[in-house]
Write a protein that holds these residues in place. Structure first.
Motif, mmCIF file in Angstrom:
data_model
loop_
_atom_site.group_PDB
_atom_site.id
_atom_site.type_symbol
_atom_site.label_atom_id
_atom_site.label_comp_id
_atom_site.label_asym_id
_atom_site.label_seq_id
_atom_site.Cartn_x
_atom_site.Cartn_y
_atom_site.Cartn_z
ATOM 1 N N SER A 99 0.852 -1.179 0.000
ATOM 2 C CA SER A 99 0.000 0.000 0.000
ATOM 3 C C SER A 99 0.894 1.237 0.000
ATOM 4 N N ARG A 100 0.261 2.396 -0.227
ATOM 5 C CA ARG A 100 1.063 3.618 -0.264
ATOM 6 C C ARG A 100 0.324 4.741 0.415
ATOM 7 N N ASP A 101 1.102 5.657 0.950
ATOM 8 C CA ASP A 101 0.573 6.900 1.510
ATOM 9 C C ASP A 101 1.296 8.011 0.744
ATOM 10 N N ILE A 102 0.606 8.547 -0.255
ATOM 11 C CA ILE A 102 1.236 9.529 -1.128
ATOM 12 C C ILE A 102 1.671 10.762 -0.348
ATOM 13 N N ALA A 103 0.865 11.192 0.593
ATOM 14 C CA ALA A 103 1.190 12.398 1.356
ATOM 15 C C ALA A 103 2.485 12.227 2.147
ATOM 16 N N LYS A 104 2.760 11.003 2.565
ATOM 17 C CA LYS A 104 3.972 10.731 3.341
ATOM 18 C C LYS A 104 5.096 10.184 2.471
ATOM 19 N N ASN A 105 4.839 10.050 1.161
ATOM 20 C CA ASN A 105 5.840 9.466 0.250
ATOM 21 C C ASN A 105 6.353 8.131 0.776
ATOM 22 N N THR A 106 5.442 7.328 1.265
ATOM 23 C CA THR A 106 5.819 6.070 1.911
ATOM 24 C C THR A 106 5.011 4.907 1.330
ATOM 25 N N VAL A 107 5.697 3.811 1.104
ATOM 26 C CA VAL A 107 5.064 2.564 0.663
ATOM 27 C C VAL A 107 5.266 1.535 1.765
ATOM 28 N N TYR A 108 4.227 0.759 2.010
ATOM 29 C CA TYR A 108 4.255 -0.248 3.068
ATOM 30 C C TYR A 108 4.115 -1.642 2.469
ATOM 31 N N LEU A 109 4.709 -2.601 3.133
ATOM 32 C CA LEU A 109 4.509 -4.003 2.779
ATOM 33 C C LEU A 109 4.094 -4.735 4.049
ATOM 34 N N GLN A 110 2.816 -5.075 4.125
ATOM 35 C CA GLN A 110 2.292 -5.835 5.249
ATOM 36 C C GLN A 110 2.459 -7.310 4.935
ATOM 37 N N MET A 111 3.144 -8.021 5.802
ATOM 38 C CA MET A 111 3.456 -9.422 5.539
ATOM 39 C C MET A 111 2.840 -10.294 6.621
ATOM 40 N N SER A 112 1.887 -11.148 6.217
ATOM 41 C CA SER A 112 1.243 -12.041 7.162
ATOM 42 C C SER A 112 0.363 -13.045 6.420
ATOM 43 N N PRO A 113 0.418 -14.339 6.775
ATOM 44 C CA PRO A 113 1.330 -14.931 7.735
ATOM 45 C C PRO A 113 2.696 -15.195 7.104
ATOM 46 N N LEU A 114 3.715 -14.998 7.875
ATOM 47 C CA LEU A 114 5.068 -15.199 7.363
ATOM 48 C C LEU A 114 5.472 -16.663 7.440
ATOM 49 N N LYS A 115 6.282 -17.082 6.485
ATOM 50 C CA LYS A 115 6.826 -18.422 6.423
ATOM 51 C C LYS A 115 8.350 -18.344 6.545
ATOM 52 N N THR A 116 8.953 -19.447 6.934
ATOM 53 C CA THR A 116 10.407 -19.456 7.071
ATOM 54 C C THR A 116 11.095 -19.094 5.754
ATOM 55 N N GLU A 117 10.474 -19.486 4.646
ATOM 56 C CA GLU A 117 11.084 -19.194 3.340
ATOM 57 C C GLU A 117 10.999 -17.725 2.958
ATOM 58 N N ASP A 118 10.319 -16.908 3.752
ATOM 59 C CA ASP A 118 10.296 -15.464 3.518
ATOM 60 C C ASP A 118 11.541 -14.785 4.071
ATOM 61 N N THR A 119 12.359 -15.532 4.797
ATOM 62 C CA THR A 119 13.592 -14.965 5.338
ATOM 63 C C THR A 119 14.487 -14.460 4.218
ATOM 64 N N ALA A 120 14.863 -13.192 4.294
ATOM 65 C CA ALA A 120 15.652 -12.571 3.238
ATOM 66 C C ALA A 120 15.956 -11.136 3.635
ATOM 67 N N VAL A 121 16.798 -10.503 2.847
ATOM 68 C CA VAL A 121 16.945 -9.048 2.927
ATOM 69 C C VAL A 121 15.937 -8.453 1.949
ATOM 70 N N TYR A 122 15.161 -7.522 2.432
ATOM 71 C CA TYR A 122 14.131 -6.881 1.618
ATOM 72 C C TYR A 122 14.594 -5.475 1.244
ATOM 73 N N TYR A 123 14.529 -5.196 -0.048
ATOM 74 C CA TYR A 123 14.932 -3.899 -0.580
ATOM 75 C C TYR A 123 13.724 -3.224 -1.222
ATOM 76 N N CYS A 124 13.626 -1.922 -1.075
ATOM 77 C CA CYS A 124 12.652 -1.212 -1.893
ATOM 78 C C CYS A 124 13.400 -0.509 -3.016
ATOM 79 N N ALA A 125 12.715 -0.376 -4.118
ATOM 80 C CA ALA A 125 13.263 0.246 -5.311
ATOM 81 C C ALA A 125 12.220 1.165 -5.900
ATOM 82 N N ALA A 126 12.686 2.210 -6.552
ATOM 83 C CA ALA A 126 11.776 3.182 -7.148
ATOM 84 C C ALA A 126 12.218 3.490 -8.563
ATOM 85 N N GLY A 127 11.235 3.787 -9.407
ATOM 86 C CA GLY A 127 11.572 4.137 -10.774
ATOM 87 C C GLY A 127 10.354 4.489 -11.579
#
Length: 120
Positions: free
Chosen positions: A70-98
């Motif tokens: 989801s995004r909040d344009i006024a705050k220039n912020t994007v969110y990633l709500q993750m649930s339910p998490l699995k062990t295979e979701d373990t990773a480094v998470y990067y955001c990218a813009a373009g």
């Protein structure tokens, strides 16, 4: 130039939840899409989810139904709500813009990454 700062990573048990945030600053008018990627050792970064300024979203098959971007344009912020998490979701998470939409997206800027660890 656009600067991206991620926050919200951490350690959680399988079945739990985390919310990642990506705050953009600088020349944000130049970007249309912000996306989340994850990367594990020895593997390439993979798209997890992306969202355009207009609200169009895209998800990897592995997270459909579990993650919500989801995004909040006024705050220039994007969110990633993750649930339910699995062990295979373990990773480094990067955001990218373009530019472009989430299906035709060129990553012009990257954040520093946030570690997400899901324990069994």
């Amino acid at each position: 130039q656009v600067q991206l700062v991620e926050s919200g990573g951490g350690l959680v048990q399988a079945g739990g939840s985390l919310r990642l945030s990506c705050r953009a600053s600088g020349s944000t008018f130049s970007i249309n899409t912000i996306a989340w990627y994850h990367q594990t050792p020895g593997k390439q970064r993979e798209l997890v989810a992306g969202i355009s300024r207009g609200g169009t979203t895209r998800y990897a098959d592995s997270v459909k139904g579990r993650f919500t971007i989801s995004r909040d344009i006024a705050k220039n912020t994007v969110y990633l709500q993750m649930s339910p998490l699995k062990t295979e979701d373990t990773a480094v998470y990067y955001c990218a813009a373009g530019r472009g939409d989430p299906w035709h997206f060129r990553e012009d800027y990257w954040g520093q990454g946030a570690q997400v660890t899901v324990s069994s």
